[in-house]
Design a protein around this motif. Structure first.
Motif, PDB file in Angstrom:
ATOM      1  N   GLU A  52     -39.334  12.429  -3.621  1.00  0.00           N
ATOM      2  CA  GLU A  52     -39.203  12.289  -1.968  1.00  0.00           C
ATOM      3  C   GLU A  52     -38.484  11.665  -1.298  1.00  0.00           C
ATOM      4  O   GLU A  52     -37.683  11.771  -0.488  1.00  0.00           O
ATOM      5  N   ARG A  62     -45.048  16.671   0.238  1.00  0.00           N
ATOM      6  CA  ARG A  62     -44.248  16.053  -0.510  1.00  0.00           C
ATOM      7  C   ARG A  62     -44.890  14.950  -1.398  1.00  0.00           C
ATOM      8  O   ARG A  62     -44.952  13.974  -2.626  1.00  0.00           O
ATOM      9  N   PHE A 215     -40.702  22.956  -9.692  1.00  0.00           N
ATOM     10  CA  PHE A 215     -40.825  23.834  -7.632  1.00  0.00           C
ATOM     11  C   PHE A 215     -40.054  22.956  -7.102  1.00  0.00           C
ATOM     12  O   PHE A 215     -41.083  21.602  -6.992  1.00  0.00           O
ATOM     13  N   ASN A 216     -39.056  23.271  -5.939  1.00  0.00           N
ATOM     14  CA  ASN A 216     -38.900  22.760  -5.040  1.00  0.00           C
ATOM     15  C   ASN A 216     -38.190  23.172  -4.360  1.00  0.00           C
ATOM     16  O   ASN A 216     -37.833  24.016  -4.709  1.00  0.00           O
ATOM     17  N   ARG A 217     -38.098  23.701  -3.006  1.00  0.00           N
ATOM     18  CA  ARG A 217     -37.692  23.841  -1.947  1.00  0.00           C
ATOM     19  C   ARG A 217     -36.270  24.192  -1.422  1.00  0.00           C
ATOM     20  O   ARG A 217     -35.765  24.886  -0.778  1.00  0.00           O
ATOM     21  N   ASP A 218     -35.453  22.391  -1.605  1.00  0.00           N
ATOM     22  CA  ASP A 218     -34.164  21.985  -1.427  1.00  0.00           C
ATOM     23  C   ASP A 218     -33.817  21.497  -1.889  1.00  0.00           C
ATOM     24  O   ASP A 218     -34.378  20.144  -2.428  1.00  0.00           O
ATOM     25  N   PRO A 219     -32.725  21.268  -3.402  1.00  0.00           N
ATOM     26  CA  PRO A 219     -31.801  22.475  -3.548  1.00  0.00           C
ATOM     27  C   PRO A 219     -33.846  23.130  -4.124  1.00  0.00           C
ATOM     28  O   PRO A 219     -34.085  22.698  -4.483  1.00  0.00           O
ATOM     29  N   ALA A 220     -33.029  24.948  -3.728  1.00  0.00           N
ATOM     30  CA  ALA A 220     -33.944  25.424  -4.406  1.00  0.00           C
ATOM     31  C   ALA A 220     -33.954  25.474  -6.036  1.00  0.00           C
ATOM     32  O   ALA A 220     -33.155  26.797  -6.016  1.00  0.00           O
ATOM     33  N   THR A 221     -35.464  25.509  -6.138  1.00  0.00           N
ATOM     34  CA  THR A 221     -35.830  25.551  -7.846  1.00  0.00           C
ATOM     35  C   THR A 221     -37.567  25.852  -7.488  1.00  0.00           C
ATOM     36  O   THR A 221     -37.877  25.880  -7.495  1.00  0.00           O
ATOM     37  N   ARG A 222     -37.472  27.366  -9.011  1.00  0.00           N
ATOM     38  CA  ARG A 222     -38.331  27.360  -8.538  1.00  0.00           C
ATOM     39  C   ARG A 222     -39.239  28.040 -10.365  1.00  0.00           C
ATOM     40  O   ARG A 222     -38.303  28.305 -11.290  1.00  0.00           O
ATOM     41  N   TRP A 224     -39.849  28.830 -14.181  1.00  0.00           N
ATOM     42  CA  TRP A 224     -38.863  30.116 -14.347  1.00  0.00           C
ATOM     43  C   TRP A 224     -39.963  30.648 -16.134  1.00  0.00           C
ATOM     44  O   TRP A 224     -39.350  31.250 -16.944  1.00  0.00           O
TER      45      TRP A 224
END
Length: 299
Positions: A52, A62, A215-222, A224
């Motif tokens: 972070e 975070r 997982f990350n909000r910015d940049p957005a990753t999920r 998968w």
């Protein structure tokens, strides 16, 4: 280079860009220690709170997520490595070590290697040469002070290198780098046509747990990919390395792999490697030293 009209780039310019850092002589050895069929180099990027902080942010939630890596992820990783009697390399931003120096002791006491991974997990590609050199030195000195172990290996945070990174790694006397992807096997790094004597222990996004599970909000990753599928990818990479008599190198993060539903991936992967036959589990420093000492003397 004009990014809007790249086709106008003169040949001397694009050649200079490409040749800034290249793969030199291949360093795949004819034999591994003890007659092993292949080598396995496990690494853990212990970013913790600097994941972070290195982005210039300090969200409390975070930072706590990063703290999980130190408090829970690392102990779980160490437990798996201990049960299998396997050593690994922990690439650690200096600030992550300075936040809680005592947390580094279980890692070094177990015989694991500590490698440089930036000062604050900063984006190296944005630094000028003087600043990058100062931070690389500061990080190495801080890690040595905290752990009593002088790092011999370097890994750029997020694998973002500047045009000067590898020159500095060589200049400052590191034995190896582990940030580049020009091969599956180790090779010597060449800068501007000149061999550096620095071994590259190559990484690859396909062998990185964060690609599938972060997982990350910015940049957005999920996330998968199910853990079972991640294990299958890693296992296939390992099996191919074994069949080829080569190197299997893996990157994991304690705050990614360290969860109850995921730590089994590491456990089962080590068990699978042992079931295949004789495998040399080694730190990145040991890998780099072995391949360099056993390089072809005709090159």
């Amino acid at each position: 280079m004009n990014p809007d009209r790249v086709w106008e780039t003169p040949e001397e310019e694009w050649r200079a860009l490409v040749n800034r850092v290249r793969a030199g002589q291949p360093l795949k050895p004819a034999v591994w220690p003890g007659g092993a069929h292949c080598a396995v180099a496990l690494s853990f990027d212990a970013d913790h709170e600097t994941f972070e902080l290195g982005q210039g942010r300090a969200a409390i939630g975070r930072l706590a997520w990063g703290e999980f890596g130190r408090r829970t992820g690392v102990p779980r990783v160490l437990d798996v490595l201990h049960r299998h009697d396997v050593r690994a390399t922990f690439f650690t931003p200096a600030v992550a070590a300075l936040i809680d120096p005592a947390a580094m002791r279980p890692i070094t006491d177990a015989g694991h290697e500590i490698g440089v991974h930036g000062w604050l997990h900063e984006n190296t590609s944005r630094l000028d040469r003087t600043t990058e050199r100062e931070l690389m030195l500061r990080a190495r000195d801080a890690l040595e002070q905290v752990t009593g172990q002088r790092p011999v290996g370097h890994r750029a945070a997020q694998w973002d290198l500047s045009p000067h990174t590898i020159e500095l790694v060589a200049e400052l006397g590191f034995a190896y780098d582990s940030s580049l992807m020009a091969d599956d096997e180790c090779y010597e790094l060449v800068t501007n046509g000149t061999p550096t004597g620095v071994v590259e222990v190559p990484v690859e996004w396909v062998r990185d747990d964060a690609v599938y599970l972060l997982f990350n909000r910015d940049p957005a990753t999920r996330p998968w990919t199910p853990p079972e599928a991640v294990f299958d990818i890693f296992r296939r990479e390992l099996d191919a390395a074994f069949d080829d008599g080569g190197l299997f190198q893996l990157v994991m993060h304690p705050f990614v792999i360290g969860y109850r539903s995921r730590i089994w991936i590491l456990d089962q992967l080590i068990a699978h490697a042992k079931a295949r036959g004789t495998v040399w589990f080694a730190t990145h420093a040991e890998i780099a030293d072995w391949v360099w000492q056993h390089r072809s003397q005709t090159d």
